[in-house]
Design a protein around this motif. Structure first.
Motif: not given
Length: 334
Positions: A25-28, A138-147, A153-154, A159-161
Motif C-alpha cells: 500500500l505504501a508503494a501505491l 487483509p491479503e485478499e483486500f491488498a490483492a484487490l487494490i493491487e489488481a 476492467t479486464l 490480475r486478481l485471478i
C-alpha cells in the motif's frame, strides 16, 4: 443482552504478513503522490469536505445501553468537539462524484483514558457506506487494490485471478460491483458502517452513522448536495450493534453482516457551515493534515479482528508519506 465470549484468532505469522501488505500500500501511495505532486493518503485520497462538529452522547444512555458498556466517550450527556472528513475511498483523484466507496472519518477531542496507540486524548471512528467486506482476509483486500490500481476492467480481473484464483476473484469482483450498486444519494442522509468490530468494555460492537435527514438528493451531484445541506447544518445518529455470539456476530469474518439491533448512543451535529468561507477552507486544509486511524482509540474500544490488526501496521506506514501530519496530541479545535 450482549455476549462477552468474543475472541480473536491471531496467527503467529501475522506481523510479517501485515508488514508486506503495508509495503504494498505504501508503494501505491508513493506512486500516486508522484503522479499528483502531493503527499496524500494511500486510500481515501479525495476529500469531499472537512468540517468541525460536536459529538453529543444521549443523556439517557443507561436506558438503552447497559452501564457496563459505558466506556470511553460513551458517557451519559458527554459532549466532544470533533473533526469530520467526508471522502471517496479510492487512491486517485477523479471527479468527486465519480462512483466510488463513500466514507466518513471522525476524530473526537478530549477523550481521556489509556490509549491503544499513543497518548493523545482523541478517539477516531472510520466508516464506509458499504456494510460488509467482500475480501475475506487483509491479503485478499491488498490483492484487490493491487489488481485494480493499474486500471482497466479486464486487466483488473486477470490480475486478481493471478493473485487469488478464479473463484475468489470472480466473487470479489461481483461483491465490489454490488457495493457500488448500494443506493447512495447524499453524504448528509447516507448510512456508514465500521465494517470491522471493536471492543466495547467487556463486549464488542460494530459502529454505524446514519443521517437524520432522509430527504431526496439536491441538484448538482453528491458534492453540491453536501455543500448545500451543510449550509443549514446536518445531524447524524451514531449507533452501535452489540456482539451476541461467535456465529451471528463473528469477530474475524468481515463478510458477515451483523443483524443485532441498532442502539443510538450519540448524535454527531455539524453546525451551519459555508464550505467556501475562508475559515471553512482553513479548517478543511487543517483536517487534510490530520491522521485518522481506528487505533487512535481508548483501550476499552480497541479495534478487533484481522483487518483492524492489519490497519494498525498499514496506517502507520501511510502516515509517514501523508503531508506534514499533525501529531494527535497537538490536535486542537479550530
Amino acid at each position: 443482552m450482549y455476549g462477552t465470549d468474543w475472541t480473536e484468532n491471531v496467527a503467529p505469522d501475522e506481523a510479517a504478513r501485515f508488514e508486506l501488505i503495508a509495503k504494498k500500500l505504501a508503494a501505491l501511495q508513493a506512486n500516486r503522490n508522484e503522479k499528483y505532486g502531493e503527499r496524500g493518503r494511500a486510500l481515501h485520497r479525495q476529500a469531499i469536505a472537512g468540517v468541525q462538529a460536536r459529538f453529543v452522547v444521549r443523556p439517557d444512555l443507561a436506558d438503552v445501553l447497559p452501564i457496563a458498556l459505558h466506556v470511553g466517550p460513551f458517557q451519559p450527556g458527554a459532549a466532544y468537539d470533533a473533526f469530520v472528513r467526508f471522502s471517496n475511498g479510492g487512491w486517485d483523484r477523479p471527479r468527486k462524484d465519480t462512483p466510488d466507496v463513500r466514507a466518513v472519518a471522525i476524530k473526537l477531542l478530549g477523550v481521556t483514558g489509556p490509549k491503544c496507540l499513543g497518548s493523545a486524548d482523541t478517539q477516531d471512528f472510520l466508516l464506509n457506506h458499504t456494510r460488509a467486506r467482500t475480501p475475506r482476509t487483509p491479503e485478499e483486500f491488498a490483492a484487490l487494490i493491487e489488481a485494480a490500481a493499474p486500471g482497466g476492467t479486464l486487466g483488473t480481473i486477470w490480475r486478481l485471478i493471478q493473485a487469488v484464483g478464479v473463484g475468489r476473484a470472480l466473487a470479489m469482483v461481483k461483491g465490489t460491483l454490488d457495493g457500488f450498486k448500494v443506493p447512495f444519494s447524499s453524504f448528509a442522509s447516507g448510512t456508514f458502517w465500521s465494517m470491522s468490530p471493536f471492543q466495547l468494555g467487556p463486549s464488542a460492537a460494530m459502529f454505524s452513522l446514519a443521517g437524520v435527514e432522509n430527504a431526496e438528493s439536491r441538484p448538482g451531484g453528491l458534492t453540491a448536495d453536501l455543500a448545500s445541506r451543510l449550509k443549514e447544518g446536518a445531524a447524524f445518529s451514531f449507533r452501535v450493534q452489540l456482539y451476541e455470539n461467535a456465529t451471528a456476530t463473528p469477530i474475524e469474518d468481515p463478510t458477515v453482516v451483523w443483524e443485532t439491533p441498532f442502539i443510538e448512543v450519540a448524535r454527531l451535529e455539524i453546525p451551519p457551515t459555508e464550505l467556501t468561507a475562508p475559515e471553512s477552507v482553513e479548517t478543511a486544509n487543517y483536517i487534510e493534515n490530520l491522521s485518522f486511524d481506528p487505533w487512535h482509540a481508548v483501550e476499552a474500544l480497541r479495534p478487533l479482528g484481522a483487518f483492524n490488526r492489519a490497519r494498525k501496521v498499514a496506517y502507520y506506514a501511510g502516515s509517514v508519506q501523508h503531508r506534514e501530519v499533525i501529531p494527535d496530541d497537538e490536535v486542537r479545535p479550530r
